[in-house]
Write an enzyme that holds these catalytic residues in place. Structure first.
Site, PDB file in Angstrom:
ATOM      1  CG  ASP A   1      70.545  31.850  34.826  1.00  0.00           C
ATOM      2  OD1 ASP A   1      69.652  31.968  33.974  1.00  0.00           O
ATOM      3  OD2 ASP A   1      70.387  32.182  36.028  1.00  0.00           O
TER       4      ASP A   1
ATOM      5  CG  ASP B   1      66.773  30.954  35.821  1.00  0.00           C
ATOM      6  OD1 ASP B   1      67.494  31.385  36.737  1.00  0.00           O
ATOM      7  OD2 ASP B   1      66.712  31.489  34.703  1.00  0.00           O
TER       8      ASP B   1
ATOM      9  CG  ASP C   1      67.462  30.934  31.154  1.00  0.00           C
ATOM     10  OD1 ASP C   1      66.570  30.316  30.534  1.00  0.00           O
ATOM     11  OD2 ASP C   1      67.254  31.980  31.792  1.00  0.00           O
TER      12      ASP C   1
HETATM   13  P1  GTP Z   1      67.069  34.262  39.736  1.00  0.00           P
HETATM   14  O1  GTP Z   1      67.129  33.403  38.527  1.00  0.00           O
HETATM   15  O2  GTP Z   1      65.696  34.737  40.018  1.00  0.00           O
HETATM   16  O3  GTP Z   1      67.709  33.634  40.923  1.00  0.00           O
HETATM   17  O4  GTP Z   1      67.937  35.583  39.468  1.00  0.00           O
HETATM   18  P2  GTP Z   1      68.982  35.843  38.326  1.00  0.00           P
HETATM   19  O5  GTP Z   1      69.776  37.029  38.703  1.00  0.00           O
HETATM   20  O6  GTP Z   1      69.744  34.595  37.994  1.00  0.00           O
HETATM   21  O7  GTP Z   1      68.059  36.264  37.118  1.00  0.00           O
HETATM   22  P3  GTP Z   1      67.910  35.685  35.638  1.00  0.00           P
HETATM   23  O8  GTP Z   1      68.087  34.223  35.588  1.00  0.00           O
HETATM   24  O9  GTP Z   1      66.615  36.214  35.129  1.00  0.00           O
HETATM   25  O10 GTP Z   1      69.039  36.398  34.815  1.00  0.00           O
HETATM   26  C1  GTP Z   1      70.416  36.178  35.049  1.00  0.00           C
HETATM   27  C2  GTP Z   1      71.206  37.255  34.401  1.00  0.00           C
HETATM   28  O11 GTP Z   1      71.093  37.181  32.990  1.00  0.00           O
HETATM   29  C3  GTP Z   1      70.742  38.661  34.800  1.00  0.00           C
HETATM   30  O12 GTP Z   1      71.867  39.443  35.055  1.00  0.00           O
HETATM   31  C4  GTP Z   1      70.072  39.208  33.589  1.00  0.00           C
HETATM   32  O13 GTP Z   1      70.348  40.574  33.435  1.00  0.00           O
HETATM   33  C5  GTP Z   1      70.727  38.421  32.480  1.00  0.00           C
HETATM   34  N1  GTP Z   1      69.795  38.200  31.375  1.00  0.00           N
HETATM   35  C6  GTP Z   1      68.633  37.532  31.393  1.00  0.00           C
HETATM   36  N2  GTP Z   1      68.059  37.557  30.181  1.00  0.00           N
HETATM   37  C7  GTP Z   1      68.889  38.267  29.387  1.00  0.00           C
HETATM   38  C8  GTP Z   1      68.881  38.634  28.015  1.00  0.00           C
HETATM   39  O14 GTP Z   1      67.966  38.334  27.268  1.00  0.00           O
HETATM   40  N3  GTP Z   1      69.959  39.334  27.566  1.00  0.00           N
HETATM   41  C9  GTP Z   1      70.999  39.670  28.381  1.00  0.00           C
HETATM   42  N4  GTP Z   1      72.024  40.358  27.904  1.00  0.00           N
HETATM   43  N5  GTP Z   1      71.022  39.337  29.670  1.00  0.00           N
HETATM   44  C10 GTP Z   1      69.996  38.651  30.165  1.00  0.00           C
HETATM   45 MN    MN Z   2      68.781  32.903  37.199  1.00  0.00          MN
HETATM   46 MN    MN Z   3      67.770  32.991  33.713  1.00  0.00          MN
END
Ligand code: GTP
Ligand code: MN
Ligand code: MN
Length: 431
Positions: free
Chosen positions: A206, A204, A355
């Site tokens: 973020d 995704d 996100d």
């Molecule tokens: P990919 O999207 O797979 O490339 O990896 P990513 O590291 O970006 O993972 P992700 O988008 O799932 O999450 C990004 C960051 O947000 C990570 O460090 C998660 O720990 C954090 N994160 C995701 N959901 C939550 C949540 O509900 N609460 C908090 N505090 N952190 C979150």
């Molecule tokens: Mn991500």
């Molecule tokens: Mn995410």
């Protein structure tokens, strides 16, 4: 001992947040094996076991050299009995029996396929698996009542399981930035998550949004979402409000690491033929008739868009920008995976998970640190804080339990300093 096999590592600290963990490292064969076992444990809702495998993998990722023999691992932290056994097997035989069995197991394959549906967690997937549902198509035919997220997840299943590329993340960023500036001038937006750590692809994209005048960010998310929706950029969205202000419990409660920020989980409709034009014509694309059928070549134009808004996009001889070619690859893949749909050629958009998080300015550094990841790095930071410093870290604040006070920070560097840690840049947080 065989000569030349000793790692030139004197000592490796045991918390991942004390180490530099780059994206590219020397032990991918070993970490891939351990990641499979971690994933399997997580899908079986055995979190503790999952974390143990993830910590072992993270340790290997931080080593400056390739491990060639198990004797090199003597004295290193984070390597439990089970992980060591797997590592030895892979070093000696090239593969681990347990990893092979796992990847070929019907349950693992089904759980991966089902949790690969946006909106489906391990609990739900397991329940379906025990009912004989092993694939998204099984689920589709089962007649199960699905929630809105799951319906969207099923509808865009193939696309959402294609990695999001960096150029696509940049294109989404431009759209989000336009939305944010349109509804709140002066607001600031930062790319977070895996792309901030230097990843070239992600599941995704973020973003963290804030405003330098504390309070101006309140209620921002619904406005951003409305703007995006009106422009036709959203295929799905679920916004959760900020419960932090309403809460009487205070920030950084140790019992809960749940966030209380305004958040939006969404699925974007991203133009794959020219993100610049998407920005100008999102509305026309949405309201134009027959949006699923487009001409098969990328240089051909969409008949529903108006040439006066983008004079350079129609000429076949006009050279394509680099990002356009990369994104175009996706159009090919999308048309391939959607082979059973009504598309006659590659359609000119794809679905992308996005996100969004809004944070008050005073919490920005904590939110940035908390949302940059990796997930294990975050977990290790919090574990370090509580066990080594008697502090509680969350994405909102840092609380010193001995001095009984909150520690302020306006940068990630300051938070690492409060925690008594060397600063680790985002590109080295790939634990
Ligand atoms: P990919 O999207 O797979 O490339 O990896 P990513 O590291 O970006 O993972 P992700 O988008 O799932 O999450 C990004 C960051 O947000 C990570 O460090 C998660 O720990 C954090 N994160 C995701 N959901 C939550 C949540 O509900 N609460 C908090 N505090 N952190 C979150
Ligand atoms: Mn991500
Ligand atoms: Mn995410």
């Amino acid at each position: 001992e065989k000569p030349g096999l000793e790692l030139t590592v004197v000592s490796v600290p045991s918390y991942a947040c004390q180490r530099h963990t780059p994206l590219l490292h020397h032990n991918t064969i070993l970490t891939d094996a351990l990641s499979i076992l971690a994933e399997n444990a997580e899908l079986s809702e055995n979190e503790g076991r999952g974390v143990a495998f993830r910590r072992a993998a993270a340790l290997l990722k931080s080593l400056p050299q390739e491990v060639r023999g198990a004797e090199q691992l003597r004295g290193l932290p984070c390597l439990g009995e089970h992980s060591l056994r797997v590592i030895k097997e892979v070093l000696e035989d090239g593969v681990s029996h347990e990893v092979e069995t796992t990847t070929h197991s019907e349950q693992f394959k089904a759980m991966k396929a089902l949790t690969g549906i946006f909106g489906v967690g391990a609990k739900t997937a397991d329940r379906w698996f025990r009912e004989g549902i092993h694939t998204p198509s099984n689920l589709q035919r089962s007649g199960h009542t699905l929630n809105r997220a799951q319906r969207a997840g099923l509808k865009y299943y193939d696309e959402l399981n294609l990695p999001v590329t960096k150029p696509e993340a940049v294109a989404i960023g431009q759209i989000v930035e336009r939305a944010v500036h349109a509804v709140l001038p002066g607001a600031e937006m930062t790319l977070i998550g895996g792309f901030r750590r230097g990843k070239q692809t992600g599941h995704d994209v973020d973003f963290l949004i804030t405003h330098p005048d504390e309070g101006r960010e309140e209620g921002l998310m619904p406005k951003v979402v409305s703007w995006l929706e009106a422009q036709g950029f959203l295929l799905y969205q679920k916004t959760t409000g900020n419960s932090y202000l309403e809460s009487k419990e205070g920030p950084a409660r140790p019992a809960s690491n749940m966030d209380r920020f305004e958040r939006c989980f969404s699925i974007f409709r991203l133009s794959t033929d020219n993100e610049g034009r998407e920005i100008q014509t999102g509305r026309e694309i949405q309201t134009g008739e027959g949006p699923q059928t487009y001409s098969p070549t990328l240089t051909n134009t969409d008949p529903h868009t108006h040439s006066d808004t983008h004079p350079h996009s129609k000429t076949d001889s006009h050279p394509l920008p680099q990002t356009l070619v990369v994104v175009g690859d996706h159009a090919q893949k999308v048309s391939w995976v959607l082979g059973n749909s009504q598309c006659s050629g590659p359609r000119s958009w794809r679905a992308v998970r996005v996100d969004l998080v809004v944070s008050p300015y005073s919490q920005f550094a904590f939110a940035l640190l908390g949302w940059t990841g990796s997930k294990l790095f975050e977990r290790e930071l919090r574990r370090w804080a509580i066990h080594e410093k008697a502090m509680t870290l969350s994405s909102h604040a840092l609380y010193d339990r001995k001095r009984m006070q909150y520690l302020r920070a306006s940068s990630e560097e300051e938070i690492f300093a409060h925690l008594g840690l060397e600063y680790i840049p985002p590109c080295d947080r790939n634990a």
